[in-house]
Write a protein that holds these residues in place. Structure first.
Motif, PDB file in Angstrom:
ATOM      1  N   LYS A  70       1.001   4.176  -2.780  1.00  0.00           N
ATOM      2  CA  LYS A  70       0.872   5.602  -2.473  1.00  0.00           C
ATOM      3  C   LYS A  70       1.975   6.403  -3.139  1.00  0.00           C
ATOM      4  CE  LYS A  70       0.378   8.336   1.724  1.00  0.00           C
ATOM      5  NZ  LYS A  70      -0.067   8.074   3.102  1.00  0.00           N
ATOM      6  N   SER A 109      -3.160   3.363   4.579  1.00  0.00           N
ATOM      7  CA  SER A 109      -3.959   3.884   3.485  1.00  0.00           C
ATOM      8  C   SER A 109      -3.039   4.235   2.324  1.00  0.00           C
ATOM      9  CB  SER A 109      -4.706   5.136   3.946  1.00  0.00           C
ATOM     10  OG  SER A 109      -5.093   5.896   2.830  1.00  0.00           O
ATOM     11  N   ALA A 110      -3.528   4.075   1.114  1.00  0.00           N
ATOM     12  CA  ALA A 110      -2.709   4.412  -0.053  1.00  0.00           C
ATOM     13  C   ALA A 110      -2.894   5.877  -0.436  1.00  0.00           C
ATOM     14  CB  ALA A 110      -3.051   3.492  -1.224  1.00  0.00           C
ATOM     15  N   GLU A 111      -3.664   6.596   0.368  1.00  0.00           N
ATOM     16  CA  GLU A 111      -3.869   8.021   0.087  1.00  0.00           C
ATOM     17  C   GLU A 111      -3.599   8.880   1.315  1.00  0.00           C
ATOM     18  OE1 GLU A 111      -7.765   7.763  -1.748  1.00  0.00           O
ATOM     19  OE2 GLU A 111      -6.559   6.579  -3.156  1.00  0.00           O
ATOM     20  N   ASN A 166       0.821  -1.214   0.000  1.00  0.00           N
ATOM     21  CA  ASN A 166       0.000   0.000   0.000  1.00  0.00           C
ATOM     22  C   ASN A 166       0.852   1.260   0.000  1.00  0.00           C
ATOM     23  OD1 ASN A 166      -2.716   0.199  -0.255  1.00  0.00           O
ATOM     24  ND2 ASN A 166      -3.155   0.329   1.938  1.00  0.00           N
ATOM     25  N   GLN A 167       1.936   1.214   0.752  1.00  0.00           N
ATOM     26  CA  GLN A 167       2.830   2.365   0.817  1.00  0.00           C
ATOM     27  C   GLN A 167       3.484   2.589  -0.551  1.00  0.00           C
ATOM     28  OE1 GLN A 167       3.146   4.539   3.212  1.00  0.00           O
ATOM     29  NE2 GLN A 167       4.786   5.703   2.233  1.00  0.00           N
TER      30      GLN A 167
END
Ligand code: SF4
Ligand code: SF4
Lengths: 320, 147
Positions: free
Chosen positions: A87, A300-302, A83-84
């Motif tokens: 992002k 979170s990817a955002e 996920n990071q």
């Protein structure tokens, strides 16, 4: 493991994925290694057991450049790394087919050595389908057993939970492995005198042989060109040997991933010198949580990260 | 023998000053004939936010005994918000240096406006005194020793 192989074969056969990123048997039973599998046949080499600590998310950077989708197996903590990377636009979500695999804690030969079990030939009881409470270990000097927990990696004792933050499907059960607080050791160091702290880190960091393994394995360390690449040698990833690098490598490495480190624990796992690198990463994580509010990289990817945002009332440097 | 017993010890100080406020503040200190030790070497940067944490470490590695970063007061940054980012970075870096046992006080951040020549000179005098009391910086250099 058979369940994973069967499902993988299906996805390869129906063309959903072009290749598979998993683990294959290494030269020793205790060190499976990351590998690509291109067809059903090659999957005979596939393994997934307690020794599969390697986090495959970073390999998805290169796999994102390949044609077709790549099936990748991610453990719960590995999904934070993915996920990071998402992002930071380092991986392509469309190119990945993520199977979240169950995890009952990962073990290592180094942890076995640490509790006095040496010369390991084979280990039983570490399959995902096993209960994972006791290991039977065959060694050069005979058979022995130990609690699964005692062979676990440091990071699994303080695992943030067995949630998957990104996946396409899930296979296999997980087990709760937590029996500690990940900031306990940082607190212990903070409570020492400056002299003791300095002596502690000097002793640890002086062991470093600058192999760069901690940097290479880190999913948050993915720059194409790194300050720690040598300009003098043509061989990629050879460590420079100037005195600046020698002295400052660890501070710079840890700072570079501050606010992006998911605490996946890979750096400490791969260090051949057994340096507890997580103590540096976690200091930053702890400071960030205390000063700027709880933050979990990769959750979170955002959204903004602690070092790419601010508030007007932030603490002044040197006051904390 | 600890260096701070040596009356002759003159610390090397590196001061990163932003172009718009602090460097102008240093200029004002000069034109107002306010003094501060010549051991303070100023490096002009476009904004405090330009100061990569590596610059601070590099200054120490090159022999600095103390490093100070000066920028516009929060809210006054020429680029609006640069110093807010710099503030977080330096907070974390200084805390890390403290954590590994490098004496607290060798690093400092001070916000100095173009009108604060007096503050600039006072800050530098104070910082030099502080570093004198800490003595030569050896810890960062000794962090990785093969002893
Ligand atoms: S610094 Fe270590 S724990 Fe953090 S993301 Fe990189 S490998 Fe994982
Ligand atoms: S993996 Fe360990 S020995 Fe290798 S560079 Fe990193 S800290 Fe040093």
């Amino acid at each position: 493991m058979q369940e994973l192989i069967n499902r993988t074969k299906e996805l390869l056969a129906d063309g959903t994925v072009a290749r598979v990123l998993g683990w294959r048997r290494g030269d020793l039973p205790t060190n499976p290694e990351p590998a690509y599998f291109n067809d059903g046949e090659s999957l005979s080499e596939f393994v997934y057991n307690g020794f599969c600590g390697a986090n495959l998310s970073k390999y998805m950077i290169e796999a994102s450049e390949l044609d077709g989708r790549t099936l990748v197996f991610l453990k719960p903590c590995d999904t934070y790394s993915f996920n990071q990377l998402l992002k930071e636009n380092r991986v392509d979500r469309e190119k990945a087919y993520i199977i979240g695999v169950g995890c009952k804690g990962k073990i290592s030969e180094a942890s076995l050595n640490a509790i006095g079990i040496k010369n390991v030939i084979d280990v039983k009881g570490a399959e995902l389908t096993d209960a994972c409470d006791t290991l039977t270990i065959e060694t050069l000097t005979g058979n022995t057993t130990c609690a699964y927990r005692d062979a676990m990696l440091e990071r699994c004792h303080v695992c943030r939970g067995k949630e998957y933050v990104v996946y396409d499907e899930l296979i296999g059960d997980s087990a709760d492995t937590v029996d500690g607080d990940r900031f306990d050791e940082v607190r212990k160091i903070e409570a020492m005198s400056p002299e003791e702290r300095f002596a502690f880190f000097k002793a640890e960091l002086s062991k470093c042989i600058r192999c760069n393994a901690c940097r290479n394995v880190c999913p948050a360390c993915s720059c194409r060109k790194c300050v720690f690449d040598s300009t003098k040698f043509d061989s990629a990833q050879k460590a420079n040997s100037d005195s600046f690098e020698e002295k400052m490598f660890h501070i710079i490495r840890a700072f570079h991933v501050a606010g992006r480190c998911t605490d996946c624990g890979e750096c400490s796992r791969v260090c051949p010198q057994g340096i507890p690198l997580h103590l540096l990463n976690r200091k930053f994580i702890k400071d960030i949580n205390t000063l700027y509010g709880d933050f979990c990289a990769g959750e979170s990817a955002e959204g903004a990260t602690p070092l790419t945002s601010f508030t007007f009332g932030d603490a002044e440097p040197g006051t904390v | 023998m600890p260096m701070n017993d040596n009356a002759e010890f003159r610390p090397k100080i590196v001061a990163f000053c932003c172009n718009w406020c602090s460097y102008a503040g240093a200029d004002l200190a000069g034109s107002s004939r306010l003094t501060y030790p010549a051991d303070v070497k100023i490096i002009k940067v476009p904004c405090s936010c330009r100061v990569n944490p590596m610059f601070i470490l590099r200054a120490f590695e090159k022999g600095a005994d103390g490093v100070i970063m000066c920028g516009c007061h929060p809210g006054d940054c020429h680029y609006s918000t640069g110093n807010y980012y710099a503030r977080r970075r330096m907070t974390l870096l200084f805390s890390m240096l403290d954590y590994i046992g490098v004496e607290h006080g060798r690093t400092r951040v001070e916000w100095v406006s173009a009108a604060e020549g007096v503050k600039f000179s006072a800050t530098m005098n104070e910082f030099v005194e502080k570093i004198k009391s800490l003595g030569k910086n050896v810890r960062l250099g000794d962090l990785r020793c093969r002893s």
